[in-house]
Design a protein around this motif. Structure first.
Motif, short mmCIF file in Angstrom:
data_model
loop_
_atom_site.label_atom_id
_atom_site.label_comp_id
_atom_site.label_asym_id
_atom_site.label_seq_id
_atom_site.Cartn_x
_atom_site.Cartn_y
_atom_site.Cartn_z
N PRO A 121 0.80 -1.23 0.00
CA PRO A 121 0.00 0.00 0.00
C PRO A 121 0.83 1.28 0.00
CG PRO A 121 -0.93 -1.60 1.51
CD PRO A 121 0.38 -2.16 1.06
N PHE A 122 1.92 1.29 0.75
CA PHE A 122 2.74 2.50 0.87
C PHE A 122 3.30 2.93 -0.48
CE2 PHE A 122 6.74 4.75 1.63
CZ PHE A 122 6.36 5.70 2.56
N TRP A 123 3.65 1.95 -1.32
CA TRP A 123 4.31 2.23 -2.59
C TRP A 123 3.34 2.24 -3.78
CZ3 TRP A 123 8.80 4.03 -1.40
CH2 TRP A 123 9.48 3.52 -0.28
N LEU A 124 2.07 2.02 -3.51
CA LEU A 124 1.11 1.87 -4.60
C LEU A 124 1.11 3.06 -5.55
CD1 LEU A 124 -1.30 0.28 -5.86
CD2 LEU A 124 -2.80 1.61 -4.37
N VAL A 125 1.02 4.26 -5.01
CA VAL A 125 0.93 5.46 -5.85
C VAL A 125 2.31 5.96 -6.25
CG1 VAL A 125 0.14 7.85 -5.94
CG2 VAL A 125 -1.27 6.12 -4.81
N ASP B 71 -8.80 -4.71 -1.21
CA ASP B 71 -7.63 -3.89 -1.49
C ASP B 71 -7.75 -2.52 -0.81
OD1 ASP B 71 -6.19 -5.70 -2.99
OD2 ASP B 71 -7.09 -5.07 -4.89
N LEU B 72 -8.93 -1.92 -0.90
CA LEU B 72 -9.14 -0.61 -0.29
C LEU B 72 -9.00 -0.68 1.22
CD1 LEU B 72 -12.12 0.79 -2.39
CD2 LEU B 72 -9.73 1.51 -2.47
N GLY B 73 -9.55 -1.74 1.82
CA GLY B 73 -9.42 -1.91 3.26
C GLY B 73 -7.96 -2.00 3.68
N THR B 74 -7.19 -2.73 2.89
CA THR B 74 -5.76 -2.86 3.18
C THR B 74 -5.03 -1.54 2.97
OG1 THR B 74 -5.81 -5.18 2.50
CG2 THR B 74 -3.66 -4.12 2.58
N TYR B 75 -5.37 -0.86 1.87
CA TYR B 75 -4.68 0.39 1.54
C TYR B 75 -4.87 1.44 2.63
CZ TYR B 75 -3.52 4.76 -0.72
OH TYR B 75 -2.98 5.99 -1.00
N PHE B 76 -6.10 1.66 3.05
CA PHE B 76 -6.35 2.72 4.02
C PHE B 76 -5.78 2.39 5.40
CE2 PHE B 76 -9.64 3.95 0.91
CZ PHE B 76 -9.25 5.27 0.75
N ARG C 122 -1.41 2.30 4.43
CA ARG C 122 -0.80 3.15 3.41
C ARG C 122 0.39 3.95 3.94
NH1 ARG C 122 -5.31 5.57 5.33
NH2 ARG C 122 -5.34 7.84 5.72
N ARG C 123 0.55 4.03 5.26
CA ARG C 123 1.69 4.77 5.82
C ARG C 123 2.78 3.83 6.34
NH1 ARG C 123 -2.86 7.74 7.54
NH2 ARG C 123 -2.93 9.85 6.63
#
Length: 207
Positions: free
Chosen positions: A43-47, A103-108, A111-112
């Protein structure tokens, strides 16, 4: 052999998804281990690193044979009956919604965290499982090593409560955030696409 052929013809969506999960996971585990490393969902590197493809590719790979077997068996037990009940288009839409939601649950949640990484189909499969519970609220679920059947609504409530607790306390390596998001997505999908089935389930549960 004929029953297997008939099953795959009746459920092309579930057959395709299961085949893709098993094939991709086996290739990653035994033929090309680097494929797993490249497709981990981080998640941290996704964007920042534009690793958008891992949102999907990570859900077709598994960490080991036990992880693959458990997910594949759960999918087989619930996906094929569900596809026969709701049709291939709705089934594939449900699976995709469960995948995105997990995926969204994991990302939020992560993500840090630059060190967090995950993979596996559990979130999407739980969307299938919980949608199946909504369509068959009177059914029972068997979970080893528990020797007695568990009423589906009881299992659903207990599982959601446990996943929420485990997610808040971050115990172990299991991605409880994806599980919780996928399960809720499965319920929400039925409520939005088939309100009558959702209302029947609520009636069975609350009386």
């Amino acid at each position: 052999m004929e029953p297997l052929v008939a099953l795959t013809r009746a459920c092309p969506g579930a057959t395709l998804v299961l085949a893709a999960i098993v094939l991709a996971s086996l290739v990653g585990l035994f033929a090309a281990p680097s494929m797993i490393e490249r497709n981990l969902f981080r998640p941290f590197w996704l964007v920042s690193r534009r690793q958008y493809a891992t949102l999907i590719s990570s859900t077709f790979l598994h960490a080991d044979l036990a992880h693959l077997f458990f997910n594949a068996f759960t999918f087989w037990a619930f996906a094929f009956p569900l596809e026969r009940a709701i049709g291939t288009a709705d089934f594939l839409a449900l699976y995709f919604v469960g995948m995105v939601a997990s995926d969204l649950g994991t990302y939020f949640k992560h993500r840090r965290d630059p060190g967090y990484q995950t993979l596996g189909a559990s979130g999407a499969i739980l969307a299938v499982l919980f949608a199946s519970i909504v369509y068959s609220p009177s059914a029972s679920i068997f979970i080893l090593p528990i020797p007695i059947p568990i009423p589906a609504p009881v299992f659903a409530v207990a599982y959601l409560a446990y996943s929420y607790y485990a997610s808040r306390h971050a115990r172990g390596r299991i991605n409880h955030d994806a599980h919780l998001a996928g399960a809720l997505a499965g319920i929400a999908f039925v409520a939005l696409t088939d309100p009558a089935a959702f209302e029947r389930a609520v009636h069975v549960v609350v009386g």
